[in-house]
Design a protein around this motif. Sequence first.
Motif, mmCIF file in Angstrom:
data_model
loop_
_atom_site.group_PDB
_atom_site.id
_atom_site.type_symbol
_atom_site.label_atom_id
_atom_site.label_comp_id
_atom_site.label_asym_id
_atom_site.label_seq_id
_atom_site.Cartn_x
_atom_site.Cartn_y
_atom_site.Cartn_z
ATOM 1 N N ARG A 1 -5.989 -0.831 11.414
ATOM 2 C CA ARG A 1 -4.905 -0.135 11.452
ATOM 3 C C ARG A 1 -3.696 -1.633 11.391
ATOM 4 O O ARG A 1 -2.758 -1.172 10.653
ATOM 5 N N GLN A 2 -4.183 -2.357 12.220
ATOM 6 C CA GLN A 2 -3.004 -3.541 11.961
ATOM 7 C C GLN A 2 -3.077 -4.040 10.508
ATOM 8 O O GLN A 2 -2.122 -4.437 9.860
ATOM 9 N N LYS A 3 -4.282 -4.242 9.820
ATOM 10 C CA LYS A 3 -4.162 -4.940 8.529
ATOM 11 C C LYS A 3 -3.372 -3.972 7.592
ATOM 12 O O LYS A 3 -2.865 -4.530 6.717
ATOM 13 N N ILE A 4 -3.724 -2.563 7.565
ATOM 14 C CA ILE A 4 -3.005 -1.585 7.006
ATOM 15 C C ILE A 4 -1.454 -1.987 6.819
ATOM 16 O O ILE A 4 -0.833 -1.904 6.311
ATOM 17 N N ILE B 1 0.789 -1.259 -0.167
ATOM 18 C CA ILE B 1 0.298 -0.089 0.091
ATOM 19 C C ILE B 1 0.884 1.370 0.029
ATOM 20 O O ILE B 1 1.656 1.216 0.947
ATOM 21 N N LYS B 2 0.642 1.922 -0.700
ATOM 22 C CA LYS B 2 1.503 3.525 -1.014
ATOM 23 C C LYS B 2 0.594 4.383 -0.347
ATOM 24 O O LYS B 2 0.945 5.212 0.612
ATOM 25 N N ASP B 3 -0.851 4.452 -0.713
ATOM 26 C CA ASP B 3 -1.866 5.351 -0.206
ATOM 27 C C ASP B 3 -3.182 4.761 0.206
ATOM 28 O O ASP B 3 -3.669 3.775 -0.660
ATOM 29 N N SER C 1 4.441 0.415 4.641
ATOM 30 C CA SER C 1 5.820 1.017 4.941
ATOM 31 C C SER C 1 5.680 2.087 6.062
ATOM 32 O O SER C 1 4.633 2.733 6.214
ATOM 33 N N ALA C 2 6.647 2.512 6.847
ATOM 34 C CA ALA C 2 6.665 3.705 7.658
ATOM 35 C C ALA C 2 6.045 4.903 6.879
ATOM 36 O O ALA C 2 5.486 5.663 7.289
ATOM 37 N N ASP C 3 6.294 5.162 5.553
ATOM 38 C CA ASP C 3 5.857 6.219 4.858
ATOM 39 C C ASP C 3 4.740 6.162 4.175
ATOM 40 O O ASP C 3 4.032 6.919 3.490
ATOM 41 N N THR C 4 3.985 4.773 4.390
ATOM 42 C CA THR C 4 2.574 4.634 3.606
ATOM 43 C C THR C 4 1.488 5.805 4.222
ATOM 44 O O THR C 4 1.601 6.160 5.469
ATOM 45 N N MET C 5 0.926 6.491 3.577
ATOM 46 C CA MET C 5 0.013 7.437 3.718
ATOM 47 C C MET C 5 -1.196 7.048 3.786
ATOM 48 O O MET C 5 -2.018 6.470 2.995
ATOM 49 N N ILE C 6 -1.844 7.456 5.255
ATOM 50 C CA ILE C 6 -3.330 7.072 5.352
ATOM 51 C C ILE C 6 -4.067 8.548 5.408
ATOM 52 O O ILE C 6 -3.831 9.537 6.237
ATOM 53 N N HIS C 7 -5.070 8.711 4.347
ATOM 54 C CA HIS C 7 -5.806 10.099 4.190
ATOM 55 C C HIS C 7 -7.239 9.839 4.740
ATOM 56 O O HIS C 7 -7.920 9.002 4.421
ATOM 57 N N ILE C 8 -7.675 10.507 5.817
ATOM 58 C CA ILE C 8 -8.877 10.495 6.323
ATOM 59 C C ILE C 8 -9.642 11.468 5.633
ATOM 60 O O ILE C 8 -9.312 12.785 5.930
ATOM 61 N N CYS C 9 -10.896 11.062 5.259
ATOM 62 C CA CYS C 9 -11.860 12.125 4.266
ATOM 63 C C CYS C 9 -13.254 12.307 4.949
ATOM 64 O O CYS C 9 -13.683 11.165 5.708
ATOM 65 N N THR D 1 1.228 9.398 8.301
ATOM 66 C CA THR D 1 2.068 8.338 7.912
ATOM 67 C C THR D 1 1.565 7.191 8.733
ATOM 68 O O THR D 1 0.869 7.115 9.870
ATOM 69 N N MET D 2 1.802 5.937 8.260
ATOM 70 C CA MET D 2 1.553 4.585 9.190
ATOM 71 C C MET D 2 2.229 4.982 10.457
ATOM 72 O O MET D 2 1.165 4.501 11.457
ATOM 73 N N ASN D 3 3.396 5.235 10.699
ATOM 74 C CA ASN D 3 3.824 5.634 11.842
ATOM 75 C C ASN D 3 3.065 6.506 12.736
ATOM 76 O O ASN D 3 3.173 6.547 13.978
ATOM 77 N N GLU D 4 2.512 7.502 12.197
ATOM 78 C CA GLU D 4 1.604 8.431 12.969
ATOM 79 C C GLU D 4 0.562 7.839 13.484
ATOM 80 O O GLU D 4 -0.090 8.108 14.572
#
Length: 136
Positions: free
Chosen positions: A94-97, A74-76, A102-110, A120-123
Amino acid sequence: MPDKKHAEHLFELAKDAMSKAYVPYSKFHVGAAILTSNGKFYSGCNVENAAYPEGTCAEAGAIASMVLNGDTDIKDIYVIGHGDALVTPCGGCRQKIREFSSADTMIHICGSEGVRKSLTMNELLPFSFGPENLEQ
């Protein structure tokens, strides 16, 4: 953040998926859309059933579609829901994602107006447990 064209497409995919959610019990529609590192798109919606709460989250549906089609990175990911509060992935999602990011994968909440917050995944899931923790 993906380029503008991909960002708009991901938002529309997530929004469309949300509109198709099967939620006769909670009435809480959620959609998700994924862009992989290979440039492919996948989406999913939440699906409830009478054995509530044994439904499937939108993120899990999108991830299952991604894996079915041979992608695992997953990139985004865009997640959309209604209401004033942020509709963030649940703990299980969150665990499935995390499994496919990677640590840099972006999760965008809309929300209906567009992206409300990007993390980011780490955030989203700091100090997470992932596949590398099982390496010996």
